[in-house]
Design a protein around this motif. Structure first.
Motif, PDB file in Angstrom:
ATOM      1  N   ALA A 170       0.837  -1.207   0.000  1.00 31.72           N
ATOM      2  CA  ALA A 170       0.000   0.000   0.000  1.00 31.72           C
ATOM      3  C   ALA A 170       0.873   1.258   0.000  1.00 31.72           C
ATOM      4  O   ALA A 170       1.285   1.758   1.052  1.00 31.72           O
ATOM      5  N   LYS A 171       1.158   1.791  -1.171  1.00 31.60           N
ATOM      6  CA  LYS A 171       2.002   2.981  -1.284  1.00 31.60           C
ATOM      7  C   LYS A 171       1.405   4.177  -0.549  1.00 31.60           C
ATOM      8  O   LYS A 171       2.129   4.996   0.013  1.00 31.60           O
ATOM      9  N   SER A 172       0.084   4.273  -0.559  1.00 30.78           N
ATOM     10  CA  SER A 172      -0.567   5.416   0.089  1.00 30.78           C
ATOM     11  C   SER A 172      -0.344   5.417   1.599  1.00 30.78           C
ATOM     12  O   SER A 172      -0.518   6.450   2.260  1.00 30.78           O
ATOM     13  N   GLU A 207      10.776  -2.999  13.264  1.00 33.55           N
ATOM     14  CA  GLU A 207      11.144  -4.096  12.362  1.00 33.55           C
ATOM     15  C   GLU A 207      10.085  -4.273  11.272  1.00 33.55           C
ATOM     16  O   GLU A 207      10.407  -4.359  10.079  1.00 33.55           O
ATOM     17  N   ASN A 208       8.810  -4.337  11.662  1.00 26.75           N
ATOM     18  CA  ASN A 208       7.738  -4.510  10.688  1.00 26.75           C
ATOM     19  C   ASN A 208       7.635  -3.324   9.739  1.00 26.75           C
ATOM     20  O   ASN A 208       7.317  -3.489   8.553  1.00 26.75           O
ATOM     21  N   SER A 209       7.916  -2.133  10.262  1.00 22.37           N
ATOM     22  CA  SER A 209       7.844  -0.931   9.427  1.00 22.37           C
ATOM     23  C   SER A 209       8.927  -0.949   8.358  1.00 22.37           C
ATOM     24  O   SER A 209       8.667  -0.630   7.192  1.00 22.37           O
ATOM     25  N   VAL A 210      10.137  -1.320   8.752  1.00 23.68           N
ATOM     26  CA  VAL A 210      11.236  -1.421   7.785  1.00 23.68           C
ATOM     27  C   VAL A 210      10.892  -2.460   6.725  1.00 23.68           C
ATOM     28  O   VAL A 210      11.052  -2.220   5.520  1.00 23.68           O
ATOM     29  N   TRP A 211      10.418  -3.612   7.189  1.00 19.69           N
ATOM     30  CA  TRP A 211      10.051  -4.685   6.251  1.00 19.69           C
ATOM     31  C   TRP A 211       8.948  -4.220   5.305  1.00 19.69           C
ATOM     32  O   TRP A 211       9.017  -4.468   4.095  1.00 19.69           O
ATOM     33  N   ALA A 212       7.928  -3.543   5.846  1.00 24.49           N
ATOM     34  CA  ALA A 212       6.794  -3.084   5.029  1.00 24.49           C
ATOM     35  C   ALA A 212       7.247  -2.074   3.975  1.00 24.49           C
ATOM     36  O   ALA A 212       6.799  -2.128   2.821  1.00 24.49           O
ATOM     37  N   ILE A 213       8.110  -1.162   4.362  1.00 19.36           N
ATOM     38  CA  ILE A 213       8.634  -0.187   3.387  1.00 19.36           C
ATOM     39  C   ILE A 213       9.371  -0.912   2.267  1.00 19.36           C
ATOM     40  O   ILE A 213       9.253  -0.564   1.091  1.00 19.36           O
ATOM     41  N   GLY A 231       8.235  -0.745  -1.465  1.00 19.62           N
ATOM     42  CA  GLY A 231       9.248  -0.222  -2.382  1.00 19.62           C
ATOM     43  C   GLY A 231       9.232   1.293  -2.445  1.00 19.62           C
ATOM     44  O   GLY A 231       8.167   1.913  -2.542  1.00 19.62           O
ATOM     45  N   THR A 232      10.398   1.870  -2.336  1.00 25.88           N
ATOM     46  CA  THR A 232      10.505   3.322  -2.455  1.00 25.88           C
ATOM     47  C   THR A 232      11.923   3.693  -2.893  1.00 25.88           C
ATOM     48  O   THR A 232      12.882   3.005  -2.552  1.00 25.88           O
ATOM     49  N   LYS A 233      12.020   4.771  -3.643  1.00 22.24           N
ATOM     50  CA  LYS A 233      13.318   5.341  -4.017  1.00 22.24           C
ATOM     51  C   LYS A 233      13.535   6.664  -3.299  1.00 22.24           C
ATOM     52  O   LYS A 233      14.511   7.377  -3.573  1.00 22.24           O
ATOM     53  N   ASP A 234      12.621   7.003  -2.385  1.00 25.19           N
ATOM     54  CA  ASP A 234      12.696   8.257  -1.647  1.00 25.19           C
ATOM     55  C   ASP A 234      13.941   8.225  -0.750  1.00 25.19           C
ATOM     56  O   ASP A 234      13.996   7.469   0.227  1.00 25.19           O
ATOM     57  N   SER A 235      14.922   9.034  -1.083  1.00 30.23           N
ATOM     58  CA  SER A 235      16.187   9.008  -0.343  1.00 30.23           C
ATOM     59  C   SER A 235      16.013   9.428   1.117  1.00 30.23           C
ATOM     60  O   SER A 235      16.759   8.967   1.993  1.00 30.23           O
ATOM     61  N   GLU A 236      15.027  10.275   1.402  1.00 29.32           N
ATOM     62  CA  GLU A 236      14.807  10.695   2.787  1.00 29.32           C
ATOM     63  C   GLU A 236      14.315   9.523   3.632  1.00 29.32           C
ATOM     64  O   GLU A 236      14.766   9.331   4.768  1.00 29.32           O
ATOM     65  N   ILE A 237      13.388   8.741   3.082  1.00 29.64           N
ATOM     66  CA  ILE A 237      12.891   7.566   3.817  1.00 29.64           C
ATOM     67  C   ILE A 237      14.018   6.560   3.987  1.00 29.64           C
ATOM     68  O   ILE A 237      14.223   6.011   5.079  1.00 29.64           O
ATOM     69  N   ALA A 288      19.749  -3.165   1.387  1.00 32.91           N
ATOM     70  CA  ALA A 288      20.422  -3.849   0.281  1.00 32.91           C
ATOM     71  C   ALA A 288      19.486  -3.992  -0.908  1.00 32.91           C
ATOM     72  O   ALA A 288      19.864  -3.708  -2.057  1.00 32.91           O
ATOM     73  N   ASN A 289      18.270  -4.430  -0.642  1.00 33.32           N
ATOM     74  CA  ASN A 289      17.316  -4.637  -1.738  1.00 33.32           C
ATOM     75  C   ASN A 289      16.867  -3.322  -2.366  1.00 33.32           C
ATOM     76  O   ASN A 289      16.463  -3.291  -3.537  1.00 33.32           O
ATOM     77  N   ALA A 290      16.965  -2.238  -1.587  1.00 33.63           N
ATOM     78  CA  ALA A 290      16.653  -0.913  -2.137  1.00 33.63           C
ATOM     79  C   ALA A 290      17.857  -0.312  -2.855  1.00 33.63           C
ATOM     80  O   ALA A 290      17.766   0.779  -3.423  1.00 33.63           O
ATOM     81  N   ASP A 291      18.988  -1.020  -2.792  1.00 33.42           N
ATOM     82  CA  ASP A 291      20.240  -0.581  -3.418  1.00 33.42           C
ATOM     83  C   ASP A 291      20.653   0.804  -2.906  1.00 33.42           C
ATOM     84  O   ASP A 291      21.146   1.645  -3.663  1.00 33.42           O
ATOM     85  N   TYR A 292      20.467   1.010  -1.603  1.00 33.89           N
ATOM     86  CA  TYR A 292      20.801   2.300  -0.999  1.00 33.89           C
ATOM     87  C   TYR A 292      22.265   2.278  -0.568  1.00 33.89           C
ATOM     88  O   TYR A 292      22.602   2.047   0.596  1.00 33.89           O
ATOM     89  N   LYS A 293      23.148   2.555  -1.509  1.00 35.52           N
ATOM     90  CA  LYS A 293      24.591   2.459  -1.271  1.00 35.52           C
ATOM     91  C   LYS A 293      25.103   3.501  -0.285  1.00 35.52           C
ATOM     92  O   LYS A 293      26.207   3.345   0.261  1.00 35.52           O
TER      93      LYS A 293
END
Length: 423
Positions: free
Chosen positions: A82-84, A102-108, A112-118, A141-146
């Protein structure tokens, strides 16, 4: 995402939402709201998403029952992708409750998001004491946030093995330097079953195809190993990095799942009594189950069949772990009197016994009874790929090639590949 287990509560969407909107104190049983937020996974609608958001916003994090509902509502929003709901989930990253975080990180990660602030907010959690760091590292890692590389590197020496595995694998992915991936592979032989399971996931995410032989021999449930090999095949075959023929022997080794093809991490100090070995078939650590299976085949060959039938009647019929091992052992023991029981369970459609159906197919092939051909062929219409593949293996064992002909144009590329292969 396998959603077979999410429909056990029998509520309508409207009923679930009504429960969610009832104050927790007015419910006869506070677990009703937990059930309701769990059940809305079956209804990917705006109404369900809005209700789950309300469940979070109206909860009191200071009270345990509220926290439990809050955690589950966040999880359900993740499952609904649910992106909204991202803004309210993002707020939960600030919770004092580490399981809500933990659940919040997993849910994000699921949404999926590319929002660098999040993603930066998630990354900063690695600096916060007491968090469940593996989930955070895995999501980044899965978000490829290097940009999180420096923070992740700190955990490559973590005492907790699953966390260390995730950190090392992520550093390898972010830097392109896989020289340390051997440390992750080594954890396939950890005494800690969670480390074994976790590092398999890390090797999947890293697309580290060279680890396939070691994954195949890892002493965890075949469910984890089959999932790994299937995901690596689906990723690597289209790109040409691996071929079906290269992986086929390992895939079939896992489906046969003989204890001699497992690198065991446990051992007995003395020869155990038969009753003890039978009880070990019910352990949640399949490494211990495989040691017990090997012991039955090596030491208790004559006594094992009757002991297995007794434990089946006692509790294995209702315990999906023990059930799997009993079914597979009847085949390895060539116990021809077990034919009817194997056929019955080959067709057991209860979701928790799915891997037992695969075990039954392999066992029927081992028994060599030609009556099994018809039974096995009826399962070739299943959407369950590993059961279908196991049936093809069993039919080959029984000298029947008509199953391959039936599957030569199967919708699943992997089944087609097996059906048209020379092996």
């Amino acid at each position: 995402m396998d959603k077979r287990f999410f429909k056990i509560f029998g509520l309508t969407e409207a009923q679930a939402i009504a429960i969610i909107d009832t104050p927790l104190e007015q419910l006869e049983d506070p677990t009703d709201k937990y059930i309701a937020v769990s059940h809305l996974i079956n209804f990917p609608t705006e109404q369900s998403i809005a209700a789950l958001v309300r469940a979070i916003e109206t909860s009191n994090p200071a009270e345990l029952d509220h926290r439990i509902v809050r955690r589950k509502a966040v999880e359900s929003l993740g499952r609904l992708q649910a992106k909204s709901a991202l803004p309210v989930i993002r707020q939960c990253l600030k919770d004092d409750d580490i399981y809500t975080v933990e659940n919040s990180v997993w849910a994000i990660g699921e949404i999926g998001t590319k929002d660098s602030e999040i993603l930066e907010e998630v990354s900063q959690l690695l600096d916060k004491p007491g968090q469940i760091y593996r989930v955070i590292i895995h999501m980044l890692a899965n978000a490829d946030y290097k940009s999180a590389l420096e923070r992740v590197q700190k955990f490559t020496q973590a005492e907790d093995e699953p966390t260390r595995s995730a950190a090392i694998a992520t550093v390898c992915r972010f830097t392109g330097d896989y020289s340390q991936i051997t440390e992750v592979i080594a954890l396939l032989q950890s005494p800690n079953v969670n480390a074994r399971r976790g590092c398999i996931q890390d090797l999947i995410d890293s697309h580290y195809y060279k680890a396939i032989p070691q994954i195949a021999r890892c002493p965890v449930s075949l469910v984890f190993r089959l999932r790994a090999l299937r995901m690596l095949l689906d990723a690597g075959v289209p790109t040409g990095e691996i071929t079906f023929a290269e992986v086929q022997p390992y895939l079939e080794q896992v489906l046969y799942d003989h204890p001699n093809d497992i690198d065991l991490v446990h051992e007995y100090d003395v020869t155990p009594l038969l009753n003890f070995v039978i009880d070990e078939l019910y352990q949640t650590d399949f490494g211990r189950c495989y040691l017990a299976t090997k012991t039955l085949l090596d030491i208790y060959l004559q006594e094992a069949p009757q002991a297995l039938l007794a434990t089946y009647m006692d509790k294995a019929y209702n315990d999906y772990g023990g059930h799997y091992h009993v079914m597979k052992l009847l085949g390895w023991l060539k116990y021809t009197s077990g034919y009817d029981l194997l056929v019955e369970n080959l067709h057991n459609r209860e979701p928790q016994f799915q891997k037992s159906r695969t075990a039954c197919a392999i066992a029927l092939g081992e028994l060599g009874d030609p009556r099994a051909v018809t039974e096995l062929k009826t399962c070739l219409s299943t959407p369950i790929w590993d059961l279908k593949y196991a049936c093809l293996l069993a039919l080959d064992r029984l000298g029947d090639s008509s199953g391959r002909e039936m599957c030569a144009t199967d919708a699943d590329w992997l089944i087609r590949a097996k059906a048209t292969s020379n092996n």
